[in-house]
Design a protein around this motif. Structure first.
Motif, PDB file in Angstrom:
ATOM      1  N   GLY A  21      10.498  44.628 -15.883  1.00 51.49           N
ATOM      2  CA  GLY A  21      10.922  43.522 -15.024  1.00 51.49           C
ATOM      3  C   GLY A  21      11.223  43.919 -13.595  1.00 51.49           C
ATOM      4  N   PRO A  22      11.965  45.020 -13.355  1.00 50.02           N
ATOM      5  CA  PRO A  22      12.252  45.392 -11.958  1.00 50.02           C
ATOM      6  C   PRO A  22      10.999  45.694 -11.145  1.00 50.02           C
ATOM      7  N   VAL A  23      10.010  46.322 -11.763  1.00 47.04           N
ATOM      8  CA  VAL A  23       8.769  46.626 -11.049  1.00 47.04           C
ATOM      9  C   VAL A  23       7.983  45.354 -10.779  1.00 47.04           C
ATOM     10  N   VAL A  24       7.927  44.475 -11.754  1.00 45.18           N
ATOM     11  CA  VAL A  24       7.217  43.204 -11.565  1.00 45.18           C
ATOM     12  C   VAL A  24       7.799  42.449 -10.381  1.00 45.18           C
ATOM     13  N   ALA A  25       9.129  42.429 -10.275  1.00 45.41           N
ATOM     14  CA  ALA A  25       9.773  41.708  -9.175  1.00 45.41           C
ATOM     15  C   ALA A  25       9.414  42.328  -7.827  1.00 45.41           C
ATOM     16  N   LEU A  26       9.382  43.648  -7.752  1.00 46.40           N
ATOM     17  CA  LEU A  26       9.045  44.306  -6.488  1.00 46.40           C
ATOM     18  C   LEU A  26       7.587  44.089  -6.113  1.00 46.40           C
ATOM     19  N   LEU A  27       6.677  44.138  -7.089  1.00 45.08           N
ATOM     20  CA  LEU A  27       5.268  43.889  -6.807  1.00 45.08           C
ATOM     21  C   LEU A  27       5.056  42.466  -6.305  1.00 45.08           C
ATOM     22  N   ARG A  28       5.724  41.526  -6.922  1.00 46.01           N
ATOM     23  CA  ARG A  28       5.590  40.136  -6.480  1.00 46.01           C
ATOM     24  C   ARG A  28       6.120  39.966  -5.062  1.00 46.01           C
ATOM     25  N   GLY A  29       7.181  40.707  -4.727  1.00 49.34           N
ATOM     26  CA  GLY A  29       7.725  40.633  -3.381  1.00 49.34           C
ATOM     27  C   GLY A  29       6.740  41.092  -2.326  1.00 49.34           C
ATOM     28  N   LEU A  30       5.834  41.991  -2.700  1.00 49.52           N
ATOM     29  CA  LEU A  30       4.795  42.462  -1.781  1.00 49.52           C
ATOM     30  C   LEU A  30       3.628  41.486  -1.674  1.00 49.52           C
ATOM     31  N   GLY A  31       3.597  40.494  -2.567  1.00 51.44           N
ATOM     32  CA  GLY A  31       2.492  39.545  -2.571  1.00 51.44           C
ATOM     33  C   GLY A  31       1.413  39.879  -3.571  1.00 51.44           C
ATOM     34  N   ILE A  32       1.681  40.820  -4.453  1.00 51.28           N
ATOM     35  CA  ILE A  32       0.735  41.154  -5.518  1.00 51.28           C
ATOM     36  C   ILE A  32       0.951  40.177  -6.665  1.00 51.28           C
ATOM     37  N   LEU A  33      -0.127  39.637  -7.169  1.00 48.56           N
ATOM     38  CA  LEU A  33      -0.030  38.642  -8.235  1.00 48.56           C
ATOM     39  C   LEU A  33       0.179  39.345  -9.574  1.00 48.56           C
ATOM     40  N   VAL A  34       1.298  39.045 -10.215  1.00 52.74           N
ATOM     41  CA  VAL A  34       1.626  39.670 -11.496  1.00 52.74           C
ATOM     42  C   VAL A  34       2.053  38.596 -12.476  1.00 52.74           C
ATOM     43  N   GLU A  35       1.368  38.536 -13.598  1.00 57.93           N
ATOM     44  CA  GLU A  35       1.770  37.671 -14.706  1.00 57.93           C
ATOM     45  C   GLU A  35       2.266  38.564 -15.832  1.00 57.93           C
ATOM     46  N   PRO A  84      23.377  48.599 -14.378  1.00 56.11           N
ATOM     47  CA  PRO A  84      22.637  47.880 -15.434  1.00 56.11           C
ATOM     48  C   PRO A  84      21.382  47.167 -14.947  1.00 56.11           C
ATOM     49  N   ALA A  85      21.422  46.605 -13.755  1.00 55.25           N
ATOM     50  CA  ALA A  85      20.245  45.902 -13.233  1.00 55.25           C
ATOM     51  C   ALA A  85      19.489  46.758 -12.228  1.00 55.25           C
ATOM     52  N   GLY A  86      19.771  48.053 -12.195  1.00 51.96           N
ATOM     53  CA  GLY A  86      19.184  48.930 -11.198  1.00 51.96           C
ATOM     54  C   GLY A  86      17.756  49.334 -11.511  1.00 51.96           C
ATOM     55  N   LEU A  87      17.143  49.991 -10.540  1.00 55.71           N
ATOM     56  CA  LEU A  87      15.758  50.436 -10.658  1.00 55.71           C
ATOM     57  C   LEU A  87      15.730  51.850 -11.236  1.00 55.71           C
ATOM     58  N   ASP A  88      14.993  52.037 -12.322  1.00 56.00           N
ATOM     59  CA  ASP A  88      14.840  53.367 -12.896  1.00 56.00           C
ATOM     60  C   ASP A  88      14.234  54.292 -11.844  1.00 56.00           C
ATOM     61  N   ALA A  89      14.816  55.473 -11.687  1.00 54.33           N
ATOM     62  CA  ALA A  89      14.358  56.400 -10.650  1.00 54.33           C
ATOM     63  C   ALA A  89      12.890  56.782 -10.822  1.00 54.33           C
ATOM     64  N   ASP A  90      12.392  56.781 -12.047  1.00 55.15           N
ATOM     65  CA  ASP A  90      11.004  57.170 -12.277  1.00 55.15           C
ATOM     66  C   ASP A  90      10.007  56.107 -11.822  1.00 55.15           C
ATOM     67  N   PHE A  91      10.496  54.907 -11.498  1.00 56.69           N
ATOM     68  CA  PHE A  91       9.621  53.883 -10.928  1.00 56.69           C
ATOM     69  C   PHE A  91       9.315  54.156  -9.455  1.00 56.69           C
ATOM     70  N   GLU A  92      10.193  54.886  -8.787  1.00 60.95           N
ATOM     71  CA  GLU A  92      10.085  55.011  -7.336  1.00 60.95           C
ATOM     72  C   GLU A  92       8.813  55.722  -6.875  1.00 60.95           C
ATOM     73  N   PRO A  93       8.393  56.858  -7.463  1.00 61.10           N
ATOM     74  CA  PRO A  93       7.200  57.549  -6.945  1.00 61.10           C
ATOM     75  C   PRO A  93       5.924  56.711  -6.943  1.00 61.10           C
ATOM     76  N   PRO A  94       5.563  56.005  -8.047  1.00 58.80           N
ATOM     77  CA  PRO A  94       4.341  55.196  -7.954  1.00 58.80           C
ATOM     78  C   PRO A  94       4.456  54.057  -6.952  1.00 58.80           C
ATOM     79  N   LEU A  95       5.663  53.507  -6.795  1.00 61.38           N
ATOM     80  CA  LEU A  95       5.848  52.452  -5.799  1.00 61.38           C
ATOM     81  C   LEU A  95       5.672  52.995  -4.387  1.00 61.38           C
ATOM     82  N   MET A  96       6.111  54.229  -4.152  1.00 60.34           N
ATOM     83  CA  MET A  96       5.928  54.832  -2.830  1.00 60.34           C
ATOM     84  C   MET A  96       4.444  55.049  -2.544  1.00 60.34           C
ATOM     85  N   ALA A  97       3.705  55.501  -3.566  1.00 64.26           N
ATOM     86  CA  ALA A  97       2.261  55.696  -3.386  1.00 64.26           C
ATOM     87  C   ALA A  97       1.578  54.378  -3.067  1.00 64.26           C
TER      88      ALA A  97
END
Length: 447
Positions: free
Chosen positions: A284-298, A326-339
């Motif tokens: 869920g946290p990654v989906v929300a960030l991708l949508r914020g960039l304008g990437i279409l995610v279902e 509890p609602a934070g972003l898992d640290a392991d999500f950060e590297p692919p998001l940076m790429a």
């Protein structure tokens, strides 16, 4: 059962060329981060536990080999009762030893971070755990002080050595224990719960970890009769009044980090793909960030569909701030998001104070590809995209840096040579093969 070898172990590097848009559907493996504590939990039940969806990543195979060295019996079930079908490679029955090895050779524990999960099983088997310091990714100081304080709360004796540590089990019975963690450490939370299972005593755990990987351990213990009262700030565990005699079958959840990596790779190349085998809430946290960039995610219960269309890109800043909240972003999500962000319009901020050395790895390797990333502090940085990357020789200095470099290499002009695949294999059985199945131009280079 012998440990499984990593896929294509003779491959020493990957040649990666700029990719056309990735398309197709792919299923993620079981999660390494969930498998390791679940395997350790299976070892303290005193019963045979079937663990399903075991990934072939190196760290998990090392953990299974360590259990065997301790005397546990690991067998692969077959898919039919007549035994004529071949064993199912992703399932293992873990059976407690009738004659534990009281002097196991645990030197391999120094190669993985999660070896500390085995301490409760060692205390249960022989009353003593003598371990080398854990290894794993070199991403900053991740000490074990909180683990040691957990064991001391149970009355155990902790001795620190230069080459490792030793824990001796409390001499008498343990009535009940309260552990108050200063921060939401997943490792210390797992240690407290498994140690309570060994002591068969009630546990109150304050400020627990709330990750899906820890929740999976709690759910697994619930199948053995433990009463689990979960909460965000406090968890209570009560030993079973009656222990169910039904078969114990635990399934490892899909790898949310692998799912995010594949989703970011699809988006970075302007592709369209479906990532299956996940738990919707976990990503869920990654989906929300991708949508914020304008990437279409279902997103669906067990899959997410990703489509990158430049016409929908927002140019909004991405804020990927790792947190144990509890609602934070898992640290392991950060590297692919940076790429991914290197190719997305906008000014983007990244922070990971949980692993203080990771940015040192990431920024140096991205810099070889020509990325311009401004370090604000040792754990914070920002970048403005899109940036033009150029192929170069880079190193997978840790698991997540390796997977992030794969994403960046797919967007770089020319050819990128990715080395250090032993690190990548620790967390993913064969991430390059998954990307190839989506159309990535990745070639294995052997000795």
């Amino acid at each position: 059962m012998s440990s499984l070898s990593p896929t294509n172990p003779s491959t020493t590097a990957l040649s990666v060329r700029r990719s056309r848009p990735l398309t197709g559907a792919i299923r993620v493996d079981g999660s390494k981060n969930a498998a390791l504590p679940l395997i350790a939990a299976a070892a303290v039940t005193g019963r045979t536990v079937r663990v399903e969806r075991i990934p072939r990543s190196t760290d998990v195979q090392v953990m299974l080999a360590l259990l065997q060295e301790m005397g546990y019996v690991l067998t692969k079930p077959v898919s039919s009762s007549d035994g004529l079908q071949p064993p199912e490679a992703d399932k293992v029955d873990v059976t407690a030893p009738s004659h534990p090895n009281h002097a196991p050779d645990l030197r391999a524990a120094a190669t993985i971070r999660a070896s500390y999960y085995l301490v409760p099983a060692l205390l249960q088997a022989s009353g003593r755990a003598s371990m080398p310091w854990p290894g794993g990714c070199s991403i900053g100081d991740r000490g074990m002080d909180q683990h040691f304080k957990v064991y001391e709360q149970f009355g155990d004796k902790v001795r620190i050595r230069e080459d490792g540590y030793e824990i001796r089990r409390a001499a008498g019975p343990v009535e009940k224990v309260t552990v108050d963690l200063p921060f939401r450490s997943r490792g210390a939370s797992v240690a407290a719960v498994l140690r309570a299972a060994v002591a068969d005593c009630p546990l109150t755990l304050r400020n627990p970890n709330t990750s899906p990987e820890f929740s999976a351990v709690l759910a697994a213990l619930g199948t053995t009769g433990w009463e689990v009262c979960p909460g965000t700030d406090l968890i209570r565990l009560t030993p079973p009044v009656a222990r169910p005699d039904t078969p114990l079958i635990w399934e490892i959840p899909g790898d949310k980090i692998e799912a995010a990596t594949l989703a970011c790779a699809v988006a970075a190349t302007g592709g369209r793909g479906r990532v299956e085998g996940i738990v919707e809430a976990d990503v869920g946290p990654v989906v929300a960030l991708l949508r914020g960039l304008g990437i279409l995610v279902e997103s669906q219960a067990d899959a997410m569909h990703v489509q990158a269309d430049p016409r929908t890109f927002t140019g909004r800043p991405l804020r990927a701030v790792a947190s144990l909240d509890p609602a934070g972003l898992d640290a392991d999500f950060e590297p692919p998001l940076m790429a991914l962000a290197l190719g997305m319009p906008g000014a983007h901020l990244f922070s990971d104070a949980i692993n203080p050395g990771r940015h040192g790895n990431l920024l140096a390797q991205f810099g070889r590809l020509g990325a311009t990333i401004e370090p604000l502090t040792p754990t914070e940085c920002r970048l403005t995209g899109p940036q033009r990357l150029t192929g170069a020789t880079v190193e997978a200095t840790d698991i997540r840096t390796g997977s992030a470099l794969l994403i960046a290499a797919l967007t770089a002009h020319g050819t990128t040579m990715l080395r250090g695949l032993n690190q990548l294999r620790r967390g993913h059985a064969d991430l390059p093969a998954k990307l190839r199945s989506l159309g990535a131009d990745i070639t294995e280079v052997s000795r």
